[in-house]
Motif scaffolding. Structure first.
Motif, mmCIF file in Angstrom:
data_model
loop_
_atom_site.group_PDB
_atom_site.id
_atom_site.type_symbol
_atom_site.label_atom_id
_atom_site.label_comp_id
_atom_site.label_asym_id
_atom_site.label_seq_id
_atom_site.Cartn_x
_atom_site.Cartn_y
_atom_site.Cartn_z
ATOM 1 N N ILE A 37 0.946 -1.174 -0.046
ATOM 2 C CA ILE A 37 -0.025 0.037 0.039
ATOM 3 C C ILE A 37 1.065 1.110 0.103
ATOM 4 O O ILE A 37 0.596 2.124 -0.814
ATOM 5 C CB ILE A 37 -0.723 -0.208 1.277
ATOM 6 N N HIS A 38 1.861 1.129 0.808
ATOM 7 C CA HIS A 38 2.875 2.266 0.927
ATOM 8 C C HIS A 38 3.567 2.488 -0.407
ATOM 9 O O HIS A 38 3.616 3.838 -1.062
ATOM 10 C CB HIS A 38 3.930 2.286 2.012
ATOM 11 N N LEU A 39 3.963 1.507 -1.201
ATOM 12 C CA LEU A 39 4.384 1.791 -2.448
ATOM 13 C C LEU A 39 3.500 2.233 -3.669
ATOM 14 O O LEU A 39 3.901 3.125 -4.354
ATOM 15 C CB LEU A 39 5.003 0.174 -3.100
ATOM 16 N N ALA A 40 2.323 1.584 -3.401
ATOM 17 C CA ALA A 40 1.156 2.146 -4.452
ATOM 18 C C ALA A 40 0.866 3.591 -4.058
ATOM 19 O O ALA A 40 0.855 4.447 -5.019
ATOM 20 C CB ALA A 40 -0.061 1.292 -4.178
ATOM 21 N N ALA A 41 0.895 4.077 -2.735
ATOM 22 C CA ALA A 41 0.656 5.437 -2.616
ATOM 23 C C ALA A 41 1.830 6.364 -3.042
ATOM 24 O O ALA A 41 1.384 7.577 -3.606
ATOM 25 C CB ALA A 41 0.518 5.567 -1.066
ATOM 26 N N MET A 42 3.182 5.763 -2.696
ATOM 27 C CA MET A 42 4.165 6.876 -3.230
ATOM 28 C C MET A 42 4.308 7.005 -4.467
ATOM 29 O O MET A 42 4.595 7.671 -5.233
ATOM 30 C CB MET A 42 5.433 6.257 -2.563
ATOM 31 N N ALA A 43 3.751 5.617 -5.423
ATOM 32 C CA ALA A 43 3.947 5.910 -6.814
ATOM 33 C C ALA A 43 2.682 6.736 -7.404
ATOM 34 O O ALA A 43 3.098 7.168 -8.635
ATOM 35 C CB ALA A 43 3.662 4.357 -7.432
ATOM 36 N N ASN A 44 1.766 7.043 -6.562
ATOM 37 C CA ASN A 44 0.614 7.831 -7.307
ATOM 38 C C ASN A 44 0.639 9.142 -6.563
ATOM 39 O O ASN A 44 -0.235 9.872 -6.931
ATOM 40 C CB ASN A 44 -0.839 7.077 -7.006
ATOM 41 N N ARG A 45 1.727 9.635 -5.877
ATOM 42 C CA ARG A 45 1.687 10.854 -5.090
ATOM 43 C C ARG A 45 1.920 12.018 -6.228
ATOM 44 O O ARG A 45 2.858 11.750 -7.128
ATOM 45 C CB ARG A 45 2.877 10.786 -4.077
#
Length: 88
Positions: A37-45
């Motif tokens: 979830i953290h990786l997805a959040a950072m990739a879409n920030r």
């Protein structure tokens, strides 16, 4: 750090892979999912500033290999001529 609970639907094959990885790494499945979830959040920030906010002077085209080689050689000669170090 405070966390919030949420429910998601996941592909059974993905969950099986997560289960195997958690067992192999000795961590919880939840921790692997949190990392994802953290990786997805950072990739879409959306960042406040663009990654390349500065502009640089140049010829207006992509340099050829020989142009890059010449520019590096000139910079090395300038550096060597300034007496800031010994020659290699």
């Amino acid at each position: 750090m405070s966390m919030k609970r949420t429910n998601v639907y996941a592909d059974p094959e993905d969950l099986a892979i997560i289960k195997e990885a958690a067992k192999r790494r000795g961590i919880s499945e939840a921790e692997i999912i949190r990392q994802g979830i953290h990786l997805a959040a950072m990739a879409n920030r959306v960042w406040d500033e663009p990654l390349f906010s500065r502009t640089f002077e140049g010829p207006g085209h992509t340099l050829s290999q020989s142009e890059v080689r010449d520019a590096v050689a000139e910079a090395v000669q300038r550096e060597a001529g300034s007496g800031s170090g010994s020659a290699a």
